[in-house]
Write an enzyme that holds these catalytic residues in place. Structure first.
Site, PDB file in Angstrom:
ATOM      1  N   LYS A  19      79.967  73.043  36.050  1.00  0.00           N
ATOM      2  CA  LYS A  19      80.100  71.903  36.562  1.00  0.00           C
ATOM      3  C   LYS A  19      81.164  71.798  37.613  1.00  0.00           C
ATOM      4  O   LYS A  19      82.268  72.558  37.638  1.00  0.00           O
ATOM      5  CB  LYS A  19      80.245  70.947  35.605  1.00  0.00           C
ATOM      6  CG  LYS A  19      79.036  70.586  34.633  1.00  0.00           C
ATOM      7  CD  LYS A  19      79.276  69.320  33.864  1.00  0.00           C
ATOM      8  CE  LYS A  19      78.134  68.880  32.890  1.00  0.00           C
ATOM      9  NZ  LYS A  19      78.298  67.788  32.198  1.00  0.00           N
ATOM     10  N   TYR A  59      69.401  64.240  35.318  1.00  0.00           N
ATOM     11  CA  TYR A  59      69.984  63.388  34.456  1.00  0.00           C
ATOM     12  C   TYR A  59      68.992  62.114  34.188  1.00  0.00           C
ATOM     13  O   TYR A  59      69.645  61.258  33.631  1.00  0.00           O
ATOM     14  CB  TYR A  59      71.311  63.047  34.574  1.00  0.00           C
ATOM     15  CG  TYR A  59      72.295  64.178  34.253  1.00  0.00           C
ATOM     16  CD1 TYR A  59      72.559  64.671  33.038  1.00  0.00           C
ATOM     17  CD2 TYR A  59      73.062  64.713  35.209  1.00  0.00           C
ATOM     18  CE1 TYR A  59      73.410  65.631  32.810  1.00  0.00           C
ATOM     19  CE2 TYR A  59      74.041  65.571  34.866  1.00  0.00           C
ATOM     20  CZ  TYR A  59      74.117  66.136  33.769  1.00  0.00           C
ATOM     21  OH  TYR A  59      75.180  66.957  33.448  1.00  0.00           O
ATOM     22  N   ASN A 126      83.151  67.894  31.572  1.00  0.00           N
ATOM     23  CA  ASN A 126      83.206  68.762  30.502  1.00  0.00           C
ATOM     24  C   ASN A 126      82.697  70.294  30.811  1.00  0.00           C
ATOM     25  O   ASN A 126      82.203  70.951  30.019  1.00  0.00           O
ATOM     26  CB  ASN A 126      82.688  68.137  29.127  1.00  0.00           C
ATOM     27  CG  ASN A 126      81.090  67.865  29.630  1.00  0.00           C
ATOM     28  OD1 ASN A 126      80.897  68.047  30.774  1.00  0.00           O
ATOM     29  ND2 ASN A 126      80.465  67.460  28.807  1.00  0.00           N
ATOM     30  N   HIS A 129      77.130  72.418  31.601  1.00  0.00           N
ATOM     31  CA  HIS A 129      75.856  71.890  31.004  1.00  0.00           C
ATOM     32  C   HIS A 129      74.846  73.069  30.537  1.00  0.00           C
ATOM     33  O   HIS A 129      74.909  73.991  31.005  1.00  0.00           O
ATOM     34  CB  HIS A 129      75.061  71.159  32.100  1.00  0.00           C
ATOM     35  CG  HIS A 129      73.640  71.112  31.659  1.00  0.00           C
ATOM     36  ND1 HIS A 129      73.354  69.609  31.346  1.00  0.00           N
ATOM     37  CD2 HIS A 129      72.564  71.410  32.115  1.00  0.00           C
ATOM     38  CE1 HIS A 129      71.940  69.893  31.019  1.00  0.00           C
ATOM     39  NE2 HIS A 129      71.504  71.004  31.314  1.00  0.00           N
ATOM     40  N   GLU A 140      64.376  71.381  33.954  1.00  0.00           N
ATOM     41  CA  GLU A 140      65.544  71.852  34.568  1.00  0.00           C
ATOM     42  C   GLU A 140      65.495  73.050  35.375  1.00  0.00           C
ATOM     43  O   GLU A 140      65.913  73.003  36.634  1.00  0.00           O
ATOM     44  CB  GLU A 140      66.820  71.754  33.624  1.00  0.00           C
ATOM     45  CG  GLU A 140      67.056  70.299  33.058  1.00  0.00           C
ATOM     46  CD  GLU A 140      67.973  70.540  32.058  1.00  0.00           C
ATOM     47  OE1 GLU A 140      68.608  71.677  31.571  1.00  0.00           O
ATOM     48  OE2 GLU A 140      67.927  69.371  31.401  1.00  0.00           O
TER      49      GLU A 140
HETATM   50  P1  IDP Z   1      75.693  67.143  26.683  1.00  0.00           P
HETATM   51  O1  IDP Z   1      76.034  67.683  28.070  1.00  0.00           O
HETATM   52  O2  IDP Z   1      76.891  67.489  25.917  1.00  0.00           O
HETATM   53  O3  IDP Z   1      74.272  67.643  26.405  1.00  0.00           O
HETATM   54  P2  IDP Z   1      74.741  64.413  27.346  1.00  0.00           P
HETATM   55  O4  IDP Z   1      74.777  63.436  26.178  1.00  0.00           O
HETATM   56  O5  IDP Z   1      73.482  65.218  27.714  1.00  0.00           O
HETATM   57  O6  IDP Z   1      75.756  65.526  26.797  1.00  0.00           O
HETATM   58  O7  IDP Z   1      75.438  63.753  28.462  1.00  0.00           O
HETATM   59  C1  IDP Z   1      75.159  64.339  29.958  1.00  0.00           C
HETATM   60  C2  IDP Z   1      76.435  64.132  30.513  1.00  0.00           C
HETATM   61  O8  IDP Z   1      77.036  62.963  30.628  1.00  0.00           O
HETATM   62  C3  IDP Z   1      77.879  64.887  29.601  1.00  0.00           C
HETATM   63  O9  IDP Z   1      77.877  66.321  29.649  1.00  0.00           O
HETATM   64  C4  IDP Z   1      79.115  64.270  30.187  1.00  0.00           C
HETATM   65  O10 IDP Z   1      79.318  64.768  31.395  1.00  0.00           O
HETATM   66  C5  IDP Z   1      78.519  62.936  30.288  1.00  0.00           C
HETATM   67  N1  IDP Z   1      78.469  61.929  29.399  1.00  0.00           N
HETATM   68  C6  IDP Z   1      77.904  61.790  28.183  1.00  0.00           C
HETATM   69  N2  IDP Z   1      78.172  60.716  27.434  1.00  0.00           N
HETATM   70  C7  IDP Z   1      79.285  60.113  28.111  1.00  0.00           C
HETATM   71  C8  IDP Z   1      80.049  58.885  28.028  1.00  0.00           C
HETATM   72  O11 IDP Z   1      79.784  58.223  26.803  1.00  0.00           O
HETATM   73  N3  IDP Z   1      80.786  58.414  28.941  1.00  0.00           N
HETATM   74  C9  IDP Z   1      80.926  58.963  29.979  1.00  0.00           C
HETATM   75  N4  IDP Z   1      80.445  60.275  30.197  1.00  0.00           N
HETATM   76  C10 IDP Z   1      79.371  60.877  29.497  1.00  0.00           C
END
Ligand code: IDP
Length: 152
Positions: A19, A59, A126, A129, A140
């Site tokens: 990312k 997304y 984070n 992905h 994807e």
């Molecule tokens: P993942 O990347 O761990 O699979 P997902 O639930 O698919 O998590 O969420 C996609 C991305 O959206 C996350 O990696 C993170 O960057 C962001 N994200 C997920 N949940 C939240 C939230 O509650 N607040 C803000 N950003 C979030």
């Protein structure tokens, strides 16, 4: 015309995104190193500044979430690295390597746990992905690497 490089349909593939926060911090090599020493193979790799259109498609399952606009801002804030990774049970394996969504809670030893920080921004930043299922991986990879995918 060069022959297009196609993915072996008998092997498992996942889409990894390094990312924009990780790219900006110079973590690309460290993340690719972890993937390779695990024994997975890199089958496609590009540095790209993703459009909001591509990110909206990527997304789509989160489009009604309150953090969705912030997620698009974050993911389009600079270049990222998109990677197709191949290996036995690589979808599940890379999810294990990645660690849980919040880098503060991700276990030490995982990519997010070792390299991620809690940025306290509207979108959780984070580092990486990884596709969460074979269906997501196929969808994807077709979005980010249409040149690698067979079309009937
Ligand atoms: P993942 O990347 O761990 O699979 P997902 O639930 O698919 O998590 O969420 C996609 C991305 O959206 C996350 O990696 C993170 O960057 C962001 N994200 C997920 N949940 C939240 C939230 O509650 N607040 C803000 N950003 C979030």
């Amino acid at each position: 015309m060069p022959t297009p490089e196609l993915l072996d349909p008998d092997k498992e593939h996942t889409l990894v995104l390094i990312k924009p926060d990780a790219y900006e911090r110079g973590l690309t090599g460290e993340i690719l190193r972890r993937i390779e020493v695990k024994g997975y193979r890199l089958k496609g790799l590009k540095v790209k500044k993703a459009s909001r259109e591509l990110l909206t498609a990527h997304y789509v399952e989160h489009k009604d979430q309150p953090f969705f606009p912030a997620l698009l801002d974050y993911m389009s804030s600079g270049p990222l690295v998109a990677v197709v990774v191949e290996g036995d049970r690589v979808i599940e394996g890379f999810r294990t390597m990645m660690g849980q969504t919040n880098p503060t809670l991700a276990a030490p030893g995982t990519i997010r746990g070792d390299l991620g920080r809690d940025w306290k921004t509207p979108a959780v930043q984070n580092v990486v992905h990884g596709s969460d299922s074979p269906t997501s991986a196929d969808r994807e990879i077709a979005l980010w690497f249409p040149e690698l995918v067979f079309k009937d």
